[in-house]
Design an enzyme around this catalytic site. Structure first.
Site, PDB file in Angstrom:
ATOM      1  N   SER A 132      54.728  63.513  31.687  1.00 36.16           N
ATOM      2  CA  SER A 132      53.539  64.241  31.248  1.00 36.16           C
ATOM      3  C   SER A 132      52.727  63.390  30.283  1.00 36.16           C
ATOM      4  O   SER A 132      53.184  62.352  29.784  1.00 36.16           O
ATOM      5  CB  SER A 132      53.951  65.556  30.582  1.00 36.16           C
ATOM      6  N   ALA A 133      51.523  63.872  29.985  1.00 32.92           N
ATOM      7  CA  ALA A 133      50.614  63.121  29.108  1.00 32.92           C
ATOM      8  C   ALA A 133      51.225  62.923  27.736  1.00 32.92           C
ATOM      9  O   ALA A 133      51.790  63.846  27.151  1.00 32.92           O
ATOM     10  CB  ALA A 133      49.288  63.858  28.996  1.00 32.92           C
ATOM     11  N   GLY A 134      51.142  61.684  27.233  1.00 38.94           N
ATOM     12  CA  GLY A 134      51.583  61.390  25.881  1.00 38.94           C
ATOM     13  C   GLY A 134      53.073  61.212  25.709  1.00 38.94           C
ATOM     14  O   GLY A 134      53.562  61.129  24.576  1.00 38.94           O
ATOM     15  N   THR A 135      53.815  61.118  26.813  1.00 38.51           N
ATOM     16  CA  THR A 135      55.281  61.028  26.707  1.00 38.51           C
ATOM     17  C   THR A 135      55.799  59.596  26.739  1.00 38.51           C
ATOM     18  O   THR A 135      57.004  59.379  26.883  1.00 38.51           O
ATOM     19  CB  THR A 135      55.949  61.834  27.836  1.00 38.51           C
ATOM     20  N   GLY A 136      54.935  58.612  26.627  1.00 42.05           N
ATOM     21  CA  GLY A 136      55.379  57.214  26.554  1.00 42.05           C
ATOM     22  C   GLY A 136      55.784  56.637  27.896  1.00 42.05           C
ATOM     23  O   GLY A 136      56.771  55.902  27.980  1.00 42.05           O
ATOM     24  N   HIS A 157       3.977  19.417  61.900  1.00 44.47           N
ATOM     25  CA  HIS A 157       5.257  19.769  61.269  1.00 44.47           C
ATOM     26  C   HIS A 157       5.472  21.281  61.270  1.00 44.47           C
ATOM     27  O   HIS A 157       6.596  21.764  61.500  1.00 44.47           O
ATOM     28  CB  HIS A 157       5.306  19.235  59.832  1.00 44.47           C
ATOM     29  N   ASP A 198      13.368  17.105  57.415  1.00 47.13           N
ATOM     30  CA  ASP A 198      12.714  17.830  58.506  1.00 47.13           C
ATOM     31  C   ASP A 198      13.725  18.526  59.411  1.00 47.13           C
ATOM     32  O   ASP A 198      13.571  19.696  59.753  1.00 47.13           O
ATOM     33  CB  ASP A 198      11.871  16.859  59.351  1.00 47.13           C
ATOM     34  N   ASP A 229      13.701  12.606  60.842  1.00 48.55           N
ATOM     35  CA  ASP A 229      12.454  12.741  60.104  1.00 48.55           C
ATOM     36  C   ASP A 229      11.311  12.550  61.089  1.00 48.55           C
ATOM     37  O   ASP A 229      11.166  11.478  61.692  1.00 48.55           O
ATOM     38  CB  ASP A 229      12.375  11.705  58.976  1.00 48.55           C
ATOM     39  N   THR A 262      54.342  54.277  29.853  1.00 46.81           N
ATOM     40  CA  THR A 262      54.304  52.812  29.942  1.00 46.81           C
ATOM     41  C   THR A 262      55.419  52.189  29.115  1.00 46.81           C
ATOM     42  O   THR A 262      56.045  51.210  29.541  1.00 46.81           O
ATOM     43  CB  THR A 262      52.926  52.287  29.470  1.00 46.81           C
TER      44      THR A 262
END
EC number: 3.1.11.5
Length: 1026
Positions: A22-26, A854, A940, A953, A28
């Protein structure tokens, strides 16, 4: 679900686990520690045996840095423990000296080999696997010298050079397409460039295979064979029933009749674009109906059904594009889109058990982060590889269904639940400790999200698991409770309430504005709040640089002007932009001055970086103020300046070649593929600025104070999406959470658009939002409070002058004259100028004649197999009302001779009409430094034939009417006296310098072709000695 404690000695990191975070539970932090424990405990032999799959490239970089820091900390801890045995170690680590030495050696080796750890996005994993285990998908590994678009371009060029188009197009179709994509005019682009631009597009207009079209032709010719022999006169009379069309059909009708008589079953019977345009039903002239019926009516109607798509440029291009895409998928894995790479890998793994076995052996620990954003196809890959009983390594699937808010990225909650249910109950774990919010706020959030039962239905139920708090944040809740509802009637009132409350919190609790955030649904909502705010606010949503301003397009204009300063139209384009903000009159009067500036900047760009050149340009003064000042005075000028800095820096890091910078930027705009690095944030790190961002952009972030304005915005979303977005928004807060609502009582109607807060009230069986607020504040006054008036701050609104802008200067590079053969005087460089004979009995001489011829040659480039009639028609169009009007026939004959005569090059004779149209470039401009001097020139004709490169040319010089006056020895004398031998040397060196970046061994031959004297006896052609 059981709790997962990474530090507990009884917690195993060996096995297969489904971990809900869940959010904020560490989350990473837990991933870092799982990797660290696995390395220390010997579950993983080396870092190269670890696979981590994250959601974005930015996340992979951040995770690798955090893992590196964890290893460093562990190394320091073990080193201290060896010197001081009393040093406390993690509970799962033995304090025995021998064991600590072993752990120290493992941590040191892991840190040294960290770069071998495999941390990918899902698409990076797919590409890695395709390259490593399916070499036939990508037989040639991409060179580190080339970026991805440059590599793809090389494969496209190989496809065209190998004439692989012959499998899908007729020769006439391809010649038609090549002619319309010549890189010779401003209106057309090279065919390869357009294929590169569109290679990721869907070719919806692709034609059926040639075999099917050929069968239709055979059926058609068989049905109308009774009309043979076809009368040309009747066909011409029939054409009078139709209006005049843009494309002439005078030459097409006889060719069509001849084709129908000689080979009606050939695809060539279809390619008559003028007839296709002419005989459209809407072009029928009602005033000239003719006989009531003609057998040519059904004959041509049925022919048109087959011929019309066969002759149209876009269907032909889409057919070629589809074939090129198949070629890239076969030979260049880089050309796969993200979804295609996933589908390809899924298919290949299903048929290659040996590769599956190799991957299982290679990776002893696999962690899949943000698993709630995984789709069915991705799960099939992970499941087959690592969730199988045959996989003996460790697997962690880590995610949170409550935070699955990216459905537009194919996030699929049913897939999440299916994967979860495939794990035994004892392997379904949860991180149940919140380290973000205060204990009081965490308890309030637990109550808030425990009321809906179940939390989500999708159609399976998802429950909310209350969390305990170990957050380090603490505060006093005297004025407000952790969650405070406040009433507001409109955006202005809401902005004023937020401004006053934020000021109060800063003065009372010493919380900086920079630690507060307002969460909104979208940019328009943010803009309204910013407009009415009385404190500094900044919109901080992560956006691509390409989404907000025209800065990428401005940079393209700038790069084109810097790279091609000789091109006045490119100079004028940038001068008209907001960089200079000049009028057409100013540009016309001072164009030479500006051209000189860009020639100087061209040299600067090749000696320094693009960013340095950008700063140099910004410091240049034009009409009493610098270009930088002019830009900053325009709307969003400051944002554009920042974005241009970011883009220049990014391109400088991508490639050193200035031309490749332009190519890379155009490719990003065309394909939409960009690096995470180009996700530009206008976010300020200033503690005195309150941040405003969207709920989606706030995911993964945290703030001391959060104002959830997004919950009060009415949006048409499903109840499940509303609920998940509400959860993400509320869990960003560490100390205070403020939620606005309207005090007007309205009974909820679930069948209409509602806000997230109204959706919550409906789910929890409340009549309306005020009823919800009243119930919460009455039942749990320790968690919830409400009010109408914001608190008063003891200090005035903060105000601080902006810091003075700092500048730095770069060395001034002096300008340098640029020479060309048309601008230098004969007396300055050549001692014996050759006097050209001025009188001709064929057609006039002089410089204007040379210019006109040309131009005619340029218009015919890529079409050297044109008939004499076609050349004459083109000459009549271009030379009308010029000094050469009346001489079209003789000039056309001379040009036709130049195209069809075999030219005796040293490497072998061939005619220009034998050169493939695709391999021809005309009027190529170059800038070359020679002996300290800058020389500018225009080639050219530059082309490739039989794997060699040639320069021609064109010369229209009049040496006399007799062919013998154009013999090689006479021409040699002429070019030596005119100094043209030096011109030839410089042209070859410029071409070699260009080709050297691709292959240093490529050879170039250069020749002069004199239009007036060219013939099949060797006259009019001179190839100077090497």
């Amino acid at each position: 679900m059981s709790s997962f404690d990474i530090f507990s000695p009884t917690t195993s990191v060996s096995g297969k686990f489904f971990l809900e975070a869940s959010a904020g539970t560490g989350k990473t932090f837990t991933i870092e520690q799982v990797i660290l424990r696995s390395l220390l405990e010997g579950n993983v032999e080396q870092t190269k045996n670890i696979l981590v799959v994250t959601f974005t490239n930015a996340a992979t970089n951040e995770l690798k840095l955090r893992i590196q820091e964890s290893l460093k900390q562990a190394l320091t801890l073990f080193s201290q423990a060896l010197s001081h045995p009393e040093t406390p170690l993690p509970p799962y680590v033995s304090s025995q000296e021998t064991k600590v030495k072993q752990l120290y050696x493992k941590x040191r080796n892991s840190l040294a080999t960290l770069d071998e750890m495999n941390i990918f996005t899902i698409h990076g994993l797919c590409r890695f696997t395709l390259e490593q285990h399916f070499p036939w998908v990508q037989p040639i590994h991409p060179s580190s010298m080339f970026s991805e678009p440059q590599t793809i371009q090389q494969y496209i060029l190989d496809y065209l050079r190998q004439n692989s188009w012959e499998n899908v197009l007729s020769p006439k179709q391809y010649a038609f397409l090549s002619y319309h994509h010549r890189a010779t005019t401003q209106q057309t682009r090279h065919l390869a460039d357009r294929l590169l631009q569109d290679y990721a597009s869907t070719p919806n207009l692709a034609l059926p295979p040639l075999s099917i079209t050929l069968q239709k032709v055979k059926n058609w010719s068989s049905q109308y064979k009774h009309l043979s022999p076809l009368s040309l006169e009747e066909l011409q009379d029939f054409s009078l029933r139709f209006k005049q069309s843009d494309l002439p059909i005078d030459r097409e009708l006889p060719d069509f009749v001849k084709q129908f008589e000689t080979d009606p079953n050939s695809l060539d019977i279809l390619f008559f674009p003028g007839m296709v345009q002419k005989f459209q039903e809407e072009n029928r002239n009602k005033k000239k109906l003719g006989p009531p019926f003609s057998p040519l009516d059904p004959f041509l109607k049925d022919w048109l059904l087959i011929a019309q798509p066969f002759c149209q440029k876009e269907p032909i291009f889409h057919t070629l594009l589809k074939s090129v895409q198949q070629h890239l998928k076969t030979y260049c894995a880089q050309s796969y889109s993200h979804d295609e790479s996933i589908a390809t890998l899924e298919s290949l793994l299903a048929q290659n058990d040996h590769v599956v076995s190799q991957l299982r052996k290679q990776f002893q620990l696999v962690l899949i982060d943000e698993f709630q954003d995984t789709d069915k196809r991705q799960w099939k890959i992970f499941s087959k590889l690592f969730a199988s009983p045959d996989y003996s390594g460790s697997l962690f699937l880590i995610g949170d269904p409550k935070q699955s808010i990216y459905e537009w990225r194919n996030a699929d909650l049913p897939t999440y639940l299916q994967a979860k249910n495939s794990f035994p109950k004892e392997s379904q774990l949860i991180l149940d400790t919140n380290y973000r919010s205060t204990p009081q706020l965490m308890q309030a959030l637990n109550h808030l999200f425990s009321l809906p039962s179940p939390f989500l239905e999708t159609p399976q139920t998802i429950l909310y698991h209350p969390l305990q708090s170990k957050g380090s944040a603490s505060t006093s809740y005297s004025e407000f409770r952790p969650i405070h509802f406040f009433t507001t009637q409109d955006s202005q009132e809401e902005a004023l309430w937020i401004s006053k409350t934020a000021s109060y919190l800063r003065s009372t609790f010493a919380i900086p504005f920079g630690n507060m955030a307002v969460l909104v649904q979208d940019y328009p909502q943010a803009l309204k709040l910013i407009t009415h705010s009385t404190i500094p606010m900044a919109y901080c949503k992560e956006k691509r640089i390409f989404d907000r301003t025209e800065s990428p397009y401005l940079l393209i204009l700038l790069l084109e002007a810097l790279l091609y300063p000789e091109n006045q139209q490119k100079i004028q384009a940038i001068l008209l932009s907001r960089f200079f903000h000049l009028s057409a009159t100013d540009i016309h009067q001072h164009l030479k001055i500006f051209s000189s500036l860009f020639f100087m900047l061209n040299t600067y760009l090749h000696q320094y970086s693009l960013l340095a050149t950008f700063y140099k340009l910004m410091g240049e003064t034009v009409f009493s103020q610098t270009i930088g000042e002019t830009l900053l005075q325009t709307p969003l000028g400051d944002i554009i300046f920042q974005e241009l800095e970011e883009l220049c820096l990014y391109l400088d890091k991508t490639t050193e070649n200035p031309h490749h910078k332009l190519f890379h930027l155009i490719n990003i705009l065309d394909t939409g593929k960009y690096d995470e690095e180009l996700s530009f944030s206008s976010q300020s790190n200033d503690d005195n600025v309150l941040k405003i961002t969207t709920v989606h952009s706030s995911k993964g972030l945290e703030y001391d104070v959060v104002f959830c304005s997004s919950l009060n915005k009415v949006k048409e979303k499903s109840p499940s999406v509303h609920m998940r977005e509400m959860y993400v928004a509320c869990t960003r807060a560490k100390k205070f959470l403020f939620i606005p609502f309207s005090s007007i009582e309205k009974r909820l109607q679930s069948n209409k658009k509602v806000s997230a807060l109204a959706n919550y009230a409906n789910i929890t069986q409340h009549d309306n939002i005020p009823h919800l607020v009243e119930t919460l504040t009455a039942s749990h006054p320790e968690f919830f409070s409400s009010g109408t008036q914001p608190p008063e701050s003891n200090i005035s609104i903060f105000s601080e002058p902006l810091p003075e802008q700092e500048f730095f200067s770069l060395p001034i590079l002096s300008s340098q004259p640029i020479y060309s053969f048309s601008s230098t005087t004969e007396s300055q460089y050549f001692t014996e100028p050759f006097q050209e004979i001025s009188s001709s009995s064929l057609f006039p001489g002089g410089s204007l004649t040379g210019t006109l011829i040309h131009k005619l040659l340029e218009s015919l480039s890529g079409n050297f197999n044109a008939s004499l009639e076609e050349i004459t028609h083109k000459a009549q169009t271009l030379l009308k009302n010029t000094i050469l009007e009346g001489f079209e026939s003789i000039i056309s004959e001379k040009i036709y001779t130049a195209f069809s005569t075999k030219l005796p090059f040293v490497s072998g004779s061939f005619a220009l009409k034998d050169v493939h149209p695709y391999n021809i470039r005309v009027e190529e401009t170059f800038l070359l430094q020679e002996n300290g001097e800058l020389w500018q020139g225009i080639v050219d004709l530059f082309f490739e034939h039989n794997n060699r490169f040639f320069i021609i040319d064109w010369k229209t010089s009049f040496l006399g009417d007799e062919p013998s006056l154009y013999s090689p020895d006479k021409l040699l004398l002429y070019i030596q006296r005119q100094g043209l031998d030096k011109q030839g040397v410089l042209y070859k060196r410029a071409a070699k310098k260009f080709l050297h970046q691709f292959n240093s061994s490529l050879q170039i031959e250069m020749a002069f072709v004199f239009i007036r004297g060219i013939d099949d006896k060797g006259n009019g052609f001179l190839q100077p000695s090497p």
